[in-house]
Design an enzyme around this catalytic site. Structure first.
Site, PDB file in Angstrom:
ATOM      1  N   ASP A 199      76.740  16.358 -55.388  1.00 20.57           N
ATOM      2  CA  ASP A 199      77.050  17.008 -54.130  1.00 20.57           C
ATOM      3  C   ASP A 199      77.572  15.890 -53.213  1.00 20.57           C
ATOM      4  O   ASP A 199      77.255  14.711 -53.449  1.00 20.57           O
ATOM      5  CB  ASP A 199      75.754  17.617 -53.573  1.00 20.57           C
ATOM      6  CG  ASP A 199      75.888  18.002 -52.122  1.00 20.57           C
ATOM      7  OD1 ASP A 199      76.746  18.834 -51.824  1.00 20.57           O
ATOM      8  OD2 ASP A 199      75.150  17.439 -51.289  1.00 20.57           O
ATOM      9  N   ASP A 228      78.381  15.863 -49.144  1.00 22.26           N
ATOM     10  CA  ASP A 228      77.783  15.678 -47.828  1.00 22.26           C
ATOM     11  C   ASP A 228      76.247  15.695 -47.951  1.00 22.26           C
ATOM     12  O   ASP A 228      75.685  16.599 -48.543  1.00 22.26           O
ATOM     13  CB  ASP A 228      78.244  16.802 -46.886  1.00 22.26           C
ATOM     14  CG  ASP A 228      77.994  16.457 -45.437  1.00 22.26           C
ATOM     15  OD1 ASP A 228      78.639  15.526 -44.945  1.00 22.26           O
ATOM     16  OD2 ASP A 228      77.124  17.097 -44.821  1.00 22.26           O
TER      17      ASP A 228
HETATM   18  N1  PLP Z   1      81.498  23.366 -45.956  1.00 20.56           N
HETATM   19  C1  PLP Z   1      82.097  22.553 -45.060  1.00 20.56           C
HETATM   20  C2  PLP Z   1      83.191  23.079 -44.222  1.00 20.56           C
HETATM   21  C3  PLP Z   1      81.716  21.232 -44.915  1.00 20.56           C
HETATM   22  O1  PLP Z   1      82.335  20.429 -44.023  1.00 20.56           O
HETATM   23  C4  PLP Z   1      80.655  20.767 -45.730  1.00 20.56           C
HETATM   24  C5  PLP Z   1      80.232  19.394 -45.620  1.00 20.56           C
HETATM   25  O2  PLP Z   1      80.965  18.526 -45.094  1.00 20.56           O
HETATM   26  C6  PLP Z   1      80.057  21.634 -46.646  1.00 20.56           C
HETATM   27  C7  PLP Z   1      80.502  22.909 -46.738  1.00 20.56           C
HETATM   28  C8  PLP Z   1      78.963  21.192 -47.569  1.00 20.56           C
HETATM   29  O3  PLP Z   1      79.515  20.310 -48.501  1.00 20.56           O
HETATM   30  P1  PLP Z   1      78.636  19.733 -49.705  1.00 20.56           P
HETATM   31  O4  PLP Z   1      78.553  20.797 -50.743  1.00 20.56           O
HETATM   32  O5  PLP Z   1      79.440  18.543 -50.154  1.00 20.56           O
HETATM   33  O6  PLP Z   1      77.338  19.357 -49.130  1.00 20.56           O
HETATM   34 CA    CA Z   2      75.233  18.719 -49.417  1.00 21.15          CA
END
Ligand code: PLP
Ligand code: CA
Length: 305
Positions: free
Chosen positions: A27, A29
Site C-alpha cells: 500500500d 499512503d
Molecule cells: N484515494 C486518494 C485520492 C488518495 O489521495 C489516497 C492517498 O493518497 C488514497 C485513496 C489511499 O491510497 P493508498 O491505498 O495508497 O493508501
Molecule cells: Ca494506505
C-alpha cells in the site's frame, strides 16, 4: 488463530518473514509516505528487498493519479520502481471494464466521476470516457440541464458504465447526470470505496463518500475495483503471475489493505502502524481483519540488510 507477530526489533523474526515471501504488495499512503513526505528509510528498505531478489509491487487505492503519475511520485521520493510495478484503482477499473465487462460496441462509453487519473487509465485501455475532469461538468446545474437530463437529450446513448472515484470537483450536475445513466441501465462501478482520505493529520471525504449520494439516489451498490475487492486481487494475480502463498500484503488500513490480503488468501499480511489504523483496531472483537504480522513502520524491516 495465532496473534499477529510483532517484527520491530526482532532480527530473527524479520529474516524469517522476508525469506517466506517472493513478492511484497505495498500500500502507498501511510506505508511509504504521508502525503508528500516519504518516511525515513523507505527507499533503502525497498532496495534491500529488491537486493534479496523480491518483487515489489505498489498497490494503491488512489484513483486521482494515473500509474505514470504515480511512477513520477515514487521516483521523486527515490523509491525504486518501474511502471509495470504500479497498480492503482483507476487502472484496476479500466482493466476490469476492458477485459471482464467487454461492453458491446455502441454501449462502451464510461461516464466518470473523478479526476484526470481515471480518464488517463481508461483512455490507455482504449475505453471512451466522458465526464471526469471535463470542464463542461464543473459548473452549477441549470434549468436546461434538468430538462435535458429528464428527456434524455443531454445523455450520450453510448454510455454503458458509470465509474465513480474521488472527485475534488463533485457537484449536483455530475451526480444527477450519473444518476440518469444508472436509471437507464448503466453498470455501476467504483474505483474504491475508502470512506475517508487521510491528509494533514486529518480526514477528508474519500472516494467511497463520493459514491454514497449515487447509491442512495439509485438504490444500487457499485462494484468496487480497489482494495479490498478481490476483482483487484485477481487482476494483480493475472498481471504478475503471483504465487499467493509466497506473497505478502503490507498496509496501514485494516478494512482495505489487510482485508485485501486475508480474503485473497495471501501467505501473509503485515500491518504497519505508521498510518490510519493502530493495534487497538485489530484487538477489538469485531475487527474487520487481523494481520499475521505487525511492525511500527516499514523501515523496521531494514535492520538486517
Ligand atoms: N484515494 C486518494 C485520492 C488518495 O489521495 C489516497 C492517498 O493518497 C488514497 C485513496 C489511499 O491510497 P493508498 O491505498 O495508497 O493508501
Ligand atoms: Ca494506505
Amino acid at each position: 488463530m495465532a496473534p499477529p507477530k510483532y517484527l520491530t526489533g526482532d532480527k530473527a523474526a524479520i529474516n524469517e518473514f522476508i525469506d517466506k515471501f517472493d513478492t511484497f504488495l505495498f500500500d502507498c499512503d501511510g506505508v511509504l509516505w504521508s502525503g508528500d513526505h516519504v518516511f525515513d528509510g523507505v527507499p533503502e528498505t525497498i532496495l534491500m528487498l529488491k537486493a534479496r531478489g523480491k518483487r515489489t509491487v505498489f498497490v494503491t487505492n488512489n484513483s486521482t493519479k494515473s500509474r505514470q503519475e504515480y511512477l513520477k511520485k515514487l521516483a521523486g521520493l527515490q523509491i525504486p520502481c518501474e511502471l509495470e510495478d504500479v497498480f492503482g484503482s483507476s487502472y484496476s477499473a479500466a482493466v476490469y471494464i476492458s477485459r471482464i465487462l467487454k461492453l458491446p460496441p455502441g454501449k462502451n462509453k464510461v461516464f466518470a466521476i473523478g479526476e484526470a487519473g481515471i480518464e488517463a487509465e481508461l483512455t490507455a485501455e482504449g475505453i471512451p470516457c466522458i465526464g471526469g475532469p471535463d470542464e463542461k461538468f464543473r459548473r452549477d446545474i441549470t434549468p436546461e440541464d434538468f430538462a435535458g437530463l429528464a428527456d434524455g437529450t443531454l445523455l450520450d446513448p453510448e454510455v454503458g458504465v458509470v465509474l465513480c472515484g474521488l472527485d475534488y470537483h463533485i457537484n449536483y450536475l455530475k451526480l444527477s447526470t450519473a444518476l440518469h445513466y444508472l436509471r437507464r441501465g448503466a453498470v455501476f462501478l467504483a474505483t474504491n470505496v475508502d470512506s475517508t482520505l487521510p491528509m494533514h493529520h486529518s480526514f477528508f471525504m474519500g472516494a467511497g463518500s463520493c459514491s454514497i449520494p449515487l447509491q442512495y439516489a439509485s438504490n444500487q451498490t457499485p462494484l468496487a475495483l480497489g482494495k479490498p475487492s478481490q476483482a483487484m486481487m485477481d487482476a494483480v494475480e493475472g498481471k504478475f503471475q503471483l504465487d499467493r502463498a509466497k506473497t505478502c500484503m503490507i498496509g496501514d488500513r485494516l478494512n482495505t489493505d489487510i482485508k485485501f490480503g486475508v480474503e485473497g488468501n495471501l501467505g501473509g499480511t503485515l500491518h504497519v502502524l505508521s498510518g490510519v489504523h493502530q493495534k487497538e483496531d485489530w484487538e477489538k472483537e469485531d475487527a474487520v481483519a487481523v494481520p499475521a504480522y505487525y511492525a511500527d513502520k516499514l523501515s523496521d524491516l531494514k535492520i538486517i540488510a
